[in-house]
Design a protein around this motif. Structure first.
Motif, PDB file in Angstrom:
ATOM      1  N   UNK A 190       0.419  -1.363   0.319  1.00  0.00           N
ATOM      2  CA  UNK A 190       0.119  -0.061  -0.075  1.00  0.00           C
ATOM      3  C   UNK A 190       0.788   1.302  -0.125  1.00  0.00           C
ATOM      4  N   UNK A 191       1.971   0.857   0.247  1.00  0.00           N
ATOM      5  CA  UNK A 191       2.701   2.614   0.878  1.00  0.00           C
ATOM      6  C   UNK A 191       3.404   2.649  -0.767  1.00  0.00           C
ATOM      7  N   UNK A 192       3.861   1.727  -0.910  1.00  0.00           N
ATOM      8  CA  UNK A 192       4.634   1.715  -2.752  1.00  0.00           C
ATOM      9  C   UNK A 192       3.516   1.882  -3.513  1.00  0.00           C
ATOM     10  N   UNK A 193       2.289   2.032  -3.873  1.00  0.00           N
ATOM     11  CA  UNK A 193       0.847   2.403  -4.866  1.00  0.00           C
ATOM     12  C   UNK A 193       0.390   3.203  -4.062  1.00  0.00           C
ATOM     13  N   UNK A 194       0.819   3.873  -3.135  1.00  0.00           N
ATOM     14  CA  UNK A 194      -0.219   5.062  -2.342  1.00  0.00           C
ATOM     15  C   UNK A 194      -0.390   5.864  -3.863  1.00  0.00           C
ATOM     16  N   UNK A 195      -2.224   6.669  -4.638  1.00  0.00           N
ATOM     17  CA  UNK A 195      -2.458   7.286  -5.265  1.00  0.00           C
ATOM     18  C   UNK A 195      -1.608   6.668  -6.516  1.00  0.00           C
ATOM     19  N   UNK A 196      -0.949   5.813  -6.976  1.00  0.00           N
ATOM     20  CA  UNK A 196      -0.700   5.613  -7.920  1.00  0.00           C
ATOM     21  C   UNK A 196      -1.931   5.042  -9.015  1.00  0.00           C
ATOM     22  N   UNK A 243      10.715 -13.796  -9.337  1.00  0.00           N
ATOM     23  CA  UNK A 243      11.087 -12.065  -9.324  1.00  0.00           C
ATOM     24  C   UNK A 243       9.846 -11.799  -8.413  1.00  0.00           C
ATOM     25  N   UNK A 244       8.536 -12.653  -8.740  1.00  0.00           N
ATOM     26  CA  UNK A 244       7.471 -12.488  -7.639  1.00  0.00           C
ATOM     27  C   UNK A 244       7.578 -12.534  -6.741  1.00  0.00           C
ATOM     28  N   UNK A 245       8.055 -13.623  -6.004  1.00  0.00           N
ATOM     29  CA  UNK A 245       8.712 -14.447  -4.946  1.00  0.00           C
ATOM     30  C   UNK A 245       9.773 -13.128  -4.376  1.00  0.00           C
ATOM     31  N   UNK A 246      10.687 -12.885  -4.564  1.00  0.00           N
ATOM     32  CA  UNK A 246      11.432 -11.702  -4.148  1.00  0.00           C
ATOM     33  C   UNK A 246      12.712 -12.987  -4.209  1.00  0.00           C
ATOM     34  N   UNK A 268       8.199   2.373 -16.368  1.00  0.00           N
ATOM     35  CA  UNK A 268       7.498   1.489 -15.303  1.00  0.00           C
ATOM     36  C   UNK A 268       7.549   0.764 -15.517  1.00  0.00           C
ATOM     37  N   UNK A 269       7.866  -0.452 -16.403  1.00  0.00           N
ATOM     38  CA  UNK A 269       8.330  -1.213 -16.048  1.00  0.00           C
ATOM     39  C   UNK A 269       8.695  -2.213 -15.037  1.00  0.00           C
ATOM     40  N   UNK A 274       8.073  -3.653  -7.258  1.00  0.00           N
ATOM     41  CA  UNK A 274       7.953  -3.202  -6.467  1.00  0.00           C
ATOM     42  C   UNK A 274       7.082  -2.834  -5.653  1.00  0.00           C
ATOM     43  N   UNK A 275       5.417  -2.800  -6.594  1.00  0.00           N
ATOM     44  CA  UNK A 275       4.588  -2.458  -6.205  1.00  0.00           C
ATOM     45  C   UNK A 275       4.143  -4.235  -5.207  1.00  0.00           C
TER      46      UNK A 275
END
Length: 279
Positions: A190-196, A243-246, A268-269, A274-275
């Motif tokens: 939520x912090x990374x996508x705030x307002x996105x 990548x999805x699993x970090x 944006x790729x 990070x989202x």
């Protein structure tokens, strides 16, 4: 009367027929390959790269998680965290601390037995029944995809720690995709996508695609692709899952040519991973 072998074949056939083609075999094979990794390990005290856990702790976590998913599949739900990545991680640590087994052989046996218990539950219950899982409601098919994804992630961890080949491949990534698509909104940071506000299309090499639309920070994910995407990401399937699993760096993957991005806003790729925050 049918023999025990015939009854076993009938059960395997029933549970396989209720799942997408290849999923039951992938669950069984992945559990067995993880068990073989453990049985061939010189010990279970080695650290696992990128994690705070040892080999024995990762194996214990897998045994516990497989049991939890088998119980859920059998219609016996368990609370495990609050449904957020942070809550699930905290619940994982608490459960691991209360479970003392760290030896390879018993943990290997538990991982295989509980994966098979999930498959038995599928044979005995409707595949499309909605169940409550640690990451929200899903049916037994998506739960199987979740079980496979979880084993692949930690199987990869164990293979790296033990310096052995991992079992993540394109076919298994395709079977993990239903869970990934359903779970992504729940693991949005939520912090990374705030307002996105943004529209993405993600295409896996060789097949498989989905769309992700952020509206004021809220993610909607599905197989219907958004019109006029801001960015299209084309990615090699194994790289996508890791990548999805970090387990894989976006920068490194792009440098190796395993991820490409284009569209109206191709910059944006690299931000896309990070989202999301995996448990």
């Amino acid at each position: 009367m049918s023999s025990a072998a015939e009854q076993g074949q009938d059960a395997r056939g029933t549970r396989s027929e209720r799942l997408p083609e290849g999923l039951a075999d992938a669950i069984r094979a992945t559990a067995e390959e993880i068990a073989e990794l453990l049985r061939g390990a010189p010990g279970t005290g080695a650290p696992v790269p990128g994690l705070v856990w040892t080999v024995g702790e990762v194996a214990a976590h897998l045994a516990q998680a497989n049991e939890l998913m088998a119980e859920v599949a059998a219609g016996r739900p368990h609370r495990h965290g609050d449904g957020t990545p942070q809550g699930i991680a905290a619940a994982n640590e608490q459960a691991l601390a209360a479970f003392g087994e760290r030896q390879a052989e018993p943990l290997a046996a538990m991982i295989v037995t509980q994966a098979d218990a999930y498959l038995d539950a599928v044979a005995e219950h409707p595949a499309d029944e909605t169940l409550m899982t640690p990451l929200g409601p899903m049916d037994r098919v998506v739960l199987g995809s979740y079980l496979l994804t979880h084993m692949l992630g930690h199987g990869y961890d164990l293979a790296r720690a033990l310096k052995r080949p991992h079992m993540v491949d394109r076919a298994r990534v395709a079977l993990a995709l239903p869970f990934m698509v359903q779970a992504m909104p729940r693991v949005t940071d939520a912090a990374a996508t705030a307002g996105l506000n943004a529209r993405y299309v993600v295409r896996l090499w060789g097949g498989g695609r989905f769309g992700v639309t952020f509206t004021d920070g809220t993610a909607t994910v599905g197989h219907e692709l958004p019109d006029r995407p801001d960015c299209t990401i084309s990615i090699e399937p194994v790289t996508f899952l890791l990548m999805a699993l970090g387990r894989c760096s976006p920068v490194g993957a792009m440098a190796r040519g395993r991820v490409l991005a284009w569209g109206r806003k191709p910059w944006m790729g690299p931000r896309f991973p990070e989202y999301f925050k995996a448990p």
